[in-house]
Motif scaffolding. Structure first.
Motif, PDB file in Angstrom:
ATOM      1  N   PRO A   1       6.034   6.437  -3.693  1.00  0.00           N
ATOM      2  CA  PRO A   1       5.242   5.231  -3.422  1.00  0.00           C
ATOM      3  C   PRO A   1       5.553   4.138  -4.424  1.00  0.00           C
ATOM      4  CG  PRO A   1       3.867   7.186  -3.287  1.00  0.00           C
ATOM      5  CD  PRO A   1       5.190   7.636  -3.831  1.00  0.00           C
TER       6      PRO A   1
ATOM      7  N   GLN B   1       4.622  -0.036  -5.284  1.00  0.00           N
ATOM      8  CA  GLN B   1       3.942  -1.295  -5.043  1.00  0.00           C
ATOM      9  C   GLN B   1       4.961  -2.441  -5.085  1.00  0.00           C
ATOM     10  OE1 GLN B   1       0.392  -2.549  -4.606  1.00  0.00           O
ATOM     11  NE2 GLN B   1       1.847  -4.140  -4.022  1.00  0.00           N
TER      12      GLN B   1
ATOM     13  N   ARG C   1      -1.851  -5.628   1.524  1.00  0.00           N
ATOM     14  CA  ARG C   1      -1.629  -5.600   2.970  1.00  0.00           C
ATOM     15  C   ARG C   1      -2.215  -6.842   3.636  1.00  0.00           C
ATOM     16  NH1 ARG C   1      -3.751  -0.258   1.784  1.00  0.00           N
ATOM     17  NH2 ARG C   1      -2.035   1.244   1.626  1.00  0.00           N
TER      18      ARG C   1
ATOM     19  N   ASP D   1      -1.354  -0.217   7.093  1.00  0.00           N
ATOM     20  CA  ASP D   1      -1.722   0.839   6.160  1.00  0.00           C
ATOM     21  C   ASP D   1      -1.005   2.119   6.588  1.00  0.00           C
ATOM     22  OD1 ASP D   1      -2.820   2.654   4.447  1.00  0.00           O
ATOM     23  OD2 ASP D   1      -4.899   2.365   5.074  1.00  0.00           O
TER      24      ASP D   1
ATOM     25  N   SER E   1      -0.774   4.978   4.798  1.00  0.00           N
ATOM     26  CA  SER E   1      -1.168   6.059   3.903  1.00  0.00           C
ATOM     27  C   SER E   1      -1.001   7.409   4.592  1.00  0.00           C
ATOM     28  CB  SER E   1      -2.628   5.882   3.472  1.00  0.00           C
ATOM     29  OG  SER E   1      -2.819   4.628   2.863  1.00  0.00           O
ATOM     30  N   ASP E   2      -1.003   8.469   3.782  1.00  0.00           N
ATOM     31  CA  ASP E   2      -0.848   9.823   4.329  1.00  0.00           C
ATOM     32  C   ASP E   2      -2.097  10.231   5.097  1.00  0.00           C
ATOM     33  OD1 ASP E   2       1.747  10.454   3.306  1.00  0.00           O
ATOM     34  OD2 ASP E   2       0.852  10.625   1.318  1.00  0.00           O
ATOM     35  N   ASP E   3      -1.852  10.900   6.207  1.00  0.00           N
ATOM     36  CA  ASP E   3      -2.928  11.466   7.020  1.00  0.00           C
ATOM     37  C   ASP E   3      -2.515  12.872   7.428  1.00  0.00           C
ATOM     38  OD1 ASP E   3      -5.187  11.871   8.530  1.00  0.00           O
ATOM     39  OD2 ASP E   3      -4.420  10.806  10.284  1.00  0.00           O
TER      40      ASP E   3
ATOM     41  N   TRP F   1       1.593   9.799   8.911  1.00  0.00           N
ATOM     42  CA  TRP F   1       1.048   8.601   8.297  1.00  0.00           C
ATOM     43  C   TRP F   1      -0.131   8.104   9.116  1.00  0.00           C
ATOM     44  CZ3 TRP F   1       6.177   5.615   6.821  1.00  0.00           C
ATOM     45  CH2 TRP F   1       6.791   6.310   5.770  1.00  0.00           C
ATOM     46  N   LEU F   2      -0.987   7.316   8.482  1.00  0.00           N
ATOM     47  CA  LEU F   2      -2.282   6.970   9.048  1.00  0.00           C
ATOM     48  C   LEU F   2      -2.161   6.174  10.339  1.00  0.00           C
ATOM     49  CD1 LEU F   2      -5.278   7.308   8.451  1.00  0.00           C
ATOM     50  CD2 LEU F   2      -5.220   5.146   7.206  1.00  0.00           C
TER      51      LEU F   2
ATOM     52  N   ASP G   1       4.238  -1.361   4.661  1.00  0.00           N
ATOM     53  CA  ASP G   1       3.082  -1.193   3.777  1.00  0.00           C
ATOM     54  C   ASP G   1       3.508  -1.636   2.379  1.00  0.00           C
ATOM     55  OD1 ASP G   1       0.979  -0.416   2.170  1.00  0.00           O
ATOM     56  OD2 ASP G   1       0.616   1.451   3.260  1.00  0.00           O
TER      57      ASP G   1
ATOM     58  N   LEU H   1       2.369   0.737  -0.660  1.00  0.00           N
ATOM     59  CA  LEU H   1       2.969   2.054  -0.811  1.00  0.00           C
ATOM     60  C   LEU H   1       4.485   2.018  -0.673  1.00  0.00           C
ATOM     61  CD1 LEU H   1       0.450   4.268   1.218  1.00  0.00           C
ATOM     62  CD2 LEU H   1       0.618   4.010  -1.259  1.00  0.00           C
TER      63      LEU H   1
ATOM     64  N   ARG I   1       6.394   1.552   2.181  1.00  0.00           N
ATOM     65  CA  ARG I   1       6.780   2.382   3.314  1.00  0.00           C
ATOM     66  C   ARG I   1       7.101   1.522   4.531  1.00  0.00           C
ATOM     67  NH1 ARG I   1       2.571   7.573   3.117  1.00  0.00           N
ATOM     68  NH2 ARG I   1       3.318   8.411   1.105  1.00  0.00           N
TER      69      ARG I   1
END
Length: 530
Positions: free
Chosen positions: A255, A257, A283, A329, A331-333, A337-338, A349, A352, A354
């Motif tokens: 990850p 920024q 974001r 977004d 993010s991991d889910d 990914w979410l 993103d 992160l 991504r």
């Protein structure tokens, strides 16, 4: 240099030039031993590059000079030194172009009082002297404090007069339309900046002393916000592939920024805004202001509207248009990914680092990203000009001369320098053998930040003889994704042994082991480089 040796030589009478050529035919050449070896090596190359051909012709011309022509070159060289000195003396009249030693003298002419001793960094003093007169004309304003903070620290700065953020009953003759006692809760941007440098929400008065670090919002208080992290560009860096639809922007596959590349302020009276500092991109910011942060143009057929963007995505070496990019977004889910991008779009993103492609888009062959990361100084590798200790002669370049690092190292023949251009990723094991008394260097070119990726079962094996040297300059080393534990072997140039290094999160030097031994070392040494 306007004084050319060849021009001077052609001005001489023909009889002298003919006699000089006759003398040159019976004299040994003027090449040194090193230049003679270099010339023979260049003669042996069957398909030389343009640079190698030019160097070979220059050495040949020097070898065939007569005494008169050699004298003309000596005269031209000395005149060139005088011309350069005269040009520098003219540049020394202006603080923007003068040498560092002249800065205190120019500052003394205008009564500048140095904040640092004369032995301090000249670049910062140059900015202070250059802005001295402009700052005196605006003494006491917030713009002066902001510019001083930039000049002294070298960081991005923002000056805030806290009395302007007080929630007060306004006088009818001085109405501030943007100063609301209660902030609009539907507007996300002012709420996200509460307590930061660009806070625009009104606050109740705080009478505690500002020196305590608790009371800020009071009539006499002025604050200066500084950004310690600067933005560092990586140009067309290959993204790390997770699967056919997902990528990591970071060359390390972790990850990352993303940061904004600030726009320069044109006037000293202008107070910094969010676009003028190198702050992290959220974001919401990327979604609300795509023209400021992403891409050089809105559509491929449109003209450029952002010549220096913070993020640019290239799909198969073609820039993805701004209208195709969405902020999301990712993010991991669990195992996924979410979110997923909507049809026909590419999600980024920025918090992160991504990238995700919509399911209807074709699978790309190559995904590259130009982005900016946050870091505190020109330390280690990066796309800034590095100062090498020496200038390599006839280096082997990657990928111009050879596509892989191993092929370039083999082409050196045991001695030389490999220059790596661009910020690409080079995967695979490397094996380097340096003969006794020789030197091999792997260097990143100026403006490049390449990454060496060692595979799961691979090593960086370097073996050398007595008094040999091996150098890594300006490169990032990492292990392939999923390598547990990622290890690489470094065999020292001295005949004492080799090191095993773990490159997962910290670079830990392990116990020295004898040459030729394959036994893993378990005892760690005392030094750890994070």
């Amino acid at each position: 240099m306007t004084f050319d040796a060849e021009t001077l030589y052609r001005l001489l009478p023909a009889v002298h030039r003919i006699r000089d050529a006759e003398l040159a035919a019976g004299m040994p050449d003027l090449l040194t031993a090193a230049e003679s070896n270099e010339f023979r090596a260049l003669e042996a190359i069957t398909n030389p590059t343009a640079e190698q051909q030019a160097r070979r012709e220059a050495l040949l011309e020097k070898a065939t000079r007569g005494p008169l022509k050699a004298l003309c070159y000596v005269l031209a060289e000395q005149v060139g030194v005088l011309e350069e000195n005269l040009a520098q003396l003219y540049d020394d009249l202006f603080v923007e172009t003068c040498a560092d030693w002249a800065i205190p003298y120019i500052g003394d002419l205008i009564g500048y009082q140095p904040l640092h001793p004369l032995g301090g960094p000249g670049g910062l003093a140059r900015a202070e002297v250059a802005h001295t007169i402009a700052l005196r004309r605006r003494k006491g304003t917030a713009a002066v404090l902001e510019q001083l903070a930039r000049d002294v620290t070298g960081w991005n700065a923002r000056a805030v007069e806290f009395f302007q953020l007080l929630a007060t009953t306004q006088h009818m003759n001085h109405i501030r339309l943007n100063n609301h006692y209660a902030p609009p809760v539907r507007n996300w941007e002012p709420l996200s900046r509460i307590g930061h440098a660009f806070d625009s929400v009104a606050h109740t008065v705080d009478v505690r002393r500002i020196e305590s670090g608790r009371g800020k919002y009071n009539i006499p208080n002025v604050g200066i916000f500084l950004w310690r992290l600067n933005d560092y560009r990586q140009t067309q860096s290959p993204a790390v592939r997770l699967d056919d639809r997902r990528w990591f922007i970071s060359p390390l596959g972790h990850p990352l920024q993303l940061f904004h590349h600030p726009h320069a302020e044109k006037e000293i009276t202008h107070l910094a805004e969010p676009i003028n500092v190198s702050e992290p991109i959220s974001r919401r910011m990327l979604d609300a202001y795509p023209d400021l942060y992403y891409g050089t143009r809105r559509l491929p057929a449109k003209p450029e509207d952002n010549i220096d963007p913070s993020i640019v995505l290239y799909i198969d070496e073609v820039e993805a248009p701004r209208t195709q990019i969405v902020s999301c977004d990712l993010s991991d889910d669990g195992t996924n990914w979410l979110h997923e991008p909507k049809t026909g779009h590419i999600a980024i993103d920025p918090m992160l680092g991504r990238i995700a492609l919509a399911a209807d888009l074709p699978v790309p062959r190559l995904v590259e990203v130009t982005f900016h990361r946050g870091f505190s100084a020109d330390l280690g590798g990066g796309e800034y000009n590095g100062e090498s200790a020496d200038v390599p002669v006839n280096p082997v370049r990657v990928p111009q001369d050879h596509a892989t690092l191993q092929a370039a190292i083999n082409a050196l023949g045991g001695s030389g320098t490999v220059i790596i251009n661009g910020s690409g990723r080079y995967e695979g094991p490397l094996s380097v053998t340096v003969p006794a008394g020789q030197r091999i260097a792997l260097r990143a070119a100026d403006g490049s930040f390449p990454t060496l990726v060692l595979p799961v079962a691979g090593e960086l094996a370097v073996q050398g003889g007595a008094d040999s040297e091996f150098e890594l300059d300006g490169l990032m080393l990492t292990a392939a994704r999923g390598a547990l534990p990622p290890r690489w072997c470094l065999i020292s140039s001295r005949p004492t042994g080799s090191f095993l290094c773990d490159t997962s999160e910290t670079l830990t030097f392990l116990q020295l082991m004898p040459p030729g031994s394959n036994k893993d070392c378990q005892e760690e040494a005392t030094s750890t480089l994070t």
